[in-house]
Design a protein around this motif. Sequence first.
Motif, PDB file in Angstrom:
ATOM      1  N   LEU A   1      -2.765 -13.093   5.283  1.00 31.86           N
ATOM      2  CA  LEU A   1      -3.193 -12.374   6.334  1.00 31.86           C
ATOM      3  C   LEU A   1      -1.756 -11.652   6.934  1.00 31.86           C
ATOM      4  N   ALA A   2      -1.651 -12.686   7.655  1.00 38.27           N
ATOM      5  CA  ALA A   2      -0.353 -13.290   9.149  1.00 38.27           C
ATOM      6  C   ALA A   2       0.516 -11.251   8.873  1.00 38.27           C
ATOM      7  N   PRO A   3       1.344 -11.594   7.797  1.00 34.34           N
ATOM      8  CA  PRO A   3       2.152 -10.941   7.654  1.00 34.34           C
ATOM      9  C   PRO A   3       1.581  -9.324   7.337  1.00 34.34           C
ATOM     10  N   PHE A   4       0.651  -8.771   6.973  1.00 37.36           N
ATOM     11  CA  PHE A   4       0.049  -7.834   6.272  1.00 37.36           C
ATOM     12  C   PHE A   4      -0.036  -6.863   7.143  1.00 37.36           C
ATOM     13  N   GLN A   5       0.994  -5.694   7.125  1.00 37.99           N
ATOM     14  CA  GLN A   5       0.751  -4.616   8.168  1.00 37.99           C
ATOM     15  C   GLN A   5       0.136  -3.523   7.000  1.00 37.99           C
ATOM     16  N   SER A   6      -0.486  -2.661   7.886  1.00 39.93           N
ATOM     17  CA  SER A   6      -1.655  -1.561   7.752  1.00 39.93           C
ATOM     18  C   SER A   6      -0.837   0.017   8.488  1.00 39.93           C
ATOM     19  N   GLN A   7      -0.765   1.022   8.104  1.00 38.24           N
ATOM     20  CA  GLN A   7      -0.115   2.456   8.634  1.00 38.24           C
ATOM     21  C   GLN A   7      -0.987   3.138   8.158  1.00 38.24           C
ATOM     22  N   THR A   8      -1.502   4.558   9.078  1.00 41.16           N
ATOM     23  CA  THR A   8      -1.608   5.757   8.113  1.00 41.16           C
ATOM     24  C   THR A   8      -1.537   6.878   9.450  1.00 41.16           C
ATOM     25  N   LYS A   9      -0.631   7.435   8.708  1.00 38.73           N
ATOM     26  CA  LYS A   9       0.248   8.429   9.151  1.00 38.73           C
ATOM     27  C   LYS A   9      -0.133   9.980   8.969  1.00 38.73           C
ATOM     28  N   PHE A  10       0.722  11.047   9.331  1.00 35.99           N
ATOM     29  CA  PHE A  10       0.283  12.247   8.512  1.00 35.99           C
ATOM     30  C   PHE A  10       2.026  13.197   8.710  1.00 35.99           C
ATOM     31  N   VAL A  11       1.954  13.037   7.003  1.00 39.62           N
ATOM     32  CA  VAL A  11       3.613  13.517   6.180  1.00 39.62           C
ATOM     33  C   VAL A  11       3.734  14.901   6.510  1.00 39.62           C
ATOM     34  N   GLU A  12       4.634  15.366   7.786  1.00 40.65           N
ATOM     35  CA  GLU A  12       4.567  16.932   7.676  1.00 40.65           C
ATOM     36  C   GLU A  12       4.658  18.140   6.481  1.00 40.65           C
ATOM     37  N   GLY A  13       3.952  18.875   7.218  1.00 38.16           N
ATOM     38  CA  GLY A  13       4.263  20.022   5.663  1.00 38.16           C
ATOM     39  C   GLY A  13       3.176  18.935   4.506  1.00 38.16           C
ATOM     40  N   LYS A  14       2.830  17.925   4.376  1.00 39.53           N
ATOM     41  CA  LYS A  14       2.269  17.837   3.119  1.00 39.53           C
ATOM     42  C   LYS A  14       0.427  16.788   2.753  1.00 39.53           C
ATOM     43  N   GLU A  15       1.043  16.014   4.088  1.00 33.94           N
ATOM     44  CA  GLU A  15      -1.334  15.226   2.892  1.00 33.94           C
ATOM     45  C   GLU A  15      -1.197  13.575   4.580  1.00 33.94           C
ATOM     46  N   ILE A  16      -1.907  12.916   4.499  1.00 33.40           N
ATOM     47  CA  ILE A  16      -2.225  12.198   4.835  1.00 33.40           C
ATOM     48  C   ILE A  16      -1.471  10.592   4.178  1.00 33.40           C
ATOM     49  N   LEU A  17      -1.508  10.003   4.667  1.00 30.90           N
ATOM     50  CA  LEU A  17      -0.172   8.502   3.993  1.00 30.90           C
ATOM     51  C   LEU A  17      -0.531   7.043   4.363  1.00 30.90           C
ATOM     52  N   TRP A  18      -1.704   5.982   3.330  1.00 28.30           N
ATOM     53  CA  TRP A  18      -1.736   5.020   3.956  1.00 28.30           C
ATOM     54  C   TRP A  18      -0.609   3.815   3.464  1.00 28.30           C
ATOM     55  N   THR A  19      -0.234   3.284   4.085  1.00 31.29           N
ATOM     56  CA  THR A  19       0.765   2.370   3.818  1.00 31.29           C
ATOM     57  C   THR A  19      -0.014   0.493   4.106  1.00 31.29           C
ATOM     58  N   GLY A  20       0.370   0.016   3.461  1.00 27.10           N
ATOM     59  CA  GLY A  20       0.285  -1.547   3.514  1.00 27.10           C
ATOM     60  C   GLY A  20       1.017  -1.923   2.306  1.00 27.10           C
ATOM     61  N   SER A  21       1.947  -2.604   3.865  1.00 28.03           N
ATOM     62  CA  SER A  21       3.501  -3.626   2.936  1.00 28.03           C
ATOM     63  C   SER A  21       3.237  -5.269   3.942  1.00 28.03           C
ATOM     64  N   GLN A  22       4.062  -5.148   3.457  1.00 26.23           N
ATOM     65  CA  GLN A  22       4.077  -7.279   3.531  1.00 26.23           C
ATOM     66  C   GLN A  22       3.198  -7.843   2.488  1.00 26.23           C
ATOM     67  N   PHE A  23       2.673  -7.020   1.904  1.00 29.73           N
ATOM     68  CA  PHE A  23       1.412  -7.745   0.896  1.00 29.73           C
ATOM     69  C   PHE A  23       1.709  -8.824  -0.008  1.00 29.73           C
ATOM     70  N   THR A  24       1.467 -10.174  -0.060  1.00 26.82           N
ATOM     71  CA  THR A  24       1.468 -11.169  -0.190  1.00 26.82           C
ATOM     72  C   THR A  24       0.185 -11.949  -0.988  1.00 26.82           C
ATOM     73  N   ALA A  25       0.723 -11.722  -2.092  1.00 29.34           N
ATOM     74  CA  ALA A  25      -1.153 -12.930  -2.912  1.00 29.34           C
ATOM     75  C   ALA A  25      -0.920 -13.123  -3.736  1.00 29.34           C
ATOM     76  N   THR A  26      -1.853 -14.182  -4.018  1.00 28.08           N
ATOM     77  CA  THR A  26      -0.785 -15.063  -5.701  1.00 28.08           C
ATOM     78  C   THR A  26      -2.941 -14.679  -6.524  1.00 28.08           C
ATOM     79  N   VAL A  27      -2.619 -14.315  -7.674  1.00 22.94           N
ATOM     80  CA  VAL A  27      -3.513 -13.792  -8.635  1.00 22.94           C
ATOM     81  C   VAL A  27      -4.216 -15.095  -9.926  1.00 22.94           C
ATOM     82  N   ASN A  28      -4.326 -15.779 -10.171  1.00 20.18           N
ATOM     83  CA  ASN A  28      -4.726 -16.914 -10.926  1.00 20.18           C
ATOM     84  C   ASN A  28      -4.866 -15.314 -12.370  1.00 20.18           C
TER      85      ASN A  28
END
Length: 476
Positions: A44-71
């Motif tokens: 969780l600690a390095p995971f970052q969440s950002q919501t921003k507007f892209v001019e003339g286009k859309e709303i953009l949500w970005t989840g970065s530094q996502f690290t997880a292990t799935v069995n």
Amino acid sequence: MSQYLRQRVEKFMKFGEISYNLTVPVTPTVSFTLISEKISKFELAPFQSQTKFVEGKEILWTGSQFTATVNSMYKMQGENGEVVGHVPVTFFRMTIEISLATSINGDGHLKSDIQQCLVYVGDMIFDFAANDAEVLRNHLPSIQTSLRDQAGMLLCPTFHAELVPLISNRLMNTPMSAALFDHYFINYGLVGPVIYNSDNMQLNHRGNVFGILRQGGTRLNDFRLPFRSTPFELSSNVTKMVTFQMSNYTLASLLFWMDQYRRFDFEINKQTVNNSNIAGYLRTECGLEDICAGTLFPALSQKFANGDVNIKSRTTTFPKVQLEEGKALIFFDSRIDAFVNQSDRNRRFLTANMHHEVHLTKPTFKDYKFRALLNIDSFKITNVVSLVEGIDETSMEFLISALNELIINDEVSKKLKEGIKLPILLDFEQTSSEIRFEKERIILGADFCFEEGCSKTNVSQSRDMDVNYYDVSETT
């Protein structure tokens, strides 16, 4: 919104699952299937969440530094049969992007919905057991390359299912009209496309209030108004998460329809006055030590003995709204008719015209509802025609002033107590508000929070103790 979605990712990674069942070709005759089982680790600690507007286009949500292990379970199928096993898959420093657009859906609601989901691969690590790696040795590079290329198919369905409904419900989710109170409705219809700027998005609403008429068993929306909206200049002084900018069109159209339903007419007589002492003032005769209309105007008692005064006021113009720096003013005209009710007849003894000036006072903006009190600041009596000696413009102003203090102002002040409901564009708990009355516009703003980010901050009342004319409502 960014913090809210980060918390949501934390919760579904802790209590939910990443779900995938993906088959990729390895060779023309061999396929590899990867099926998720259980999340074993999430950083969780390095995971970052950002919501921003892209001019003339859309709303953009970005989840970065996502690290997880799935069995996961895997199956490789080919001409020589099937190989089945288990492998922990680590998604290392992935970036997930969800782009959304706000528009009106088929149900007539404004809604924010997904346009695209993309995953940018940091790395994917497949921790095969030694024996499994040996069995898969000839195909392992192709398997890993194919799965990395399809990382979006592994992660996007889960992020779509977990986040997009929340965004749709919390952000820009509103019907295109809403009921206010009594017979009045407000039109949130858009007058143009949603505008995406670099740091905000802007919606231009019609903002008019309308009535519903009945013709037989049919209900008809009546949008007719005796005025049009005028060009509206936006203020650049916007600091709140959500800001509504309104010219006088919304308020003026509401007051117009209230006037159509005679909400600014009043009648004062012994039946409508709930105070017996005040009702006594309306008598044309009373004891020597008492005060009543007959003692204030002796000629009234002489001409209409043993009667009760009945005063009726009917508007002759619809209310007009004027927005100025620090205040909102409402003007309208009325005709006054005064009668004396006697046992055998009801005789009119006076007519006059009255001009009202009303101020909006004590405005509040809470939970997307704008409320204010209407305070009669001043009035002017003209064109008095009286059959009773001593009743003229001066004495009428004295009488109306007294009735205003005792009865009328209290009744008028409550006319907007139910408020003007504005579209819910960011559905979180409100922490603060801002109300500004400026030349030709009202500005309403609010900040929001959620869960532990909320404090016990009280939503403020306008700093303008007093409160611009026909409007298109703008929201940012």
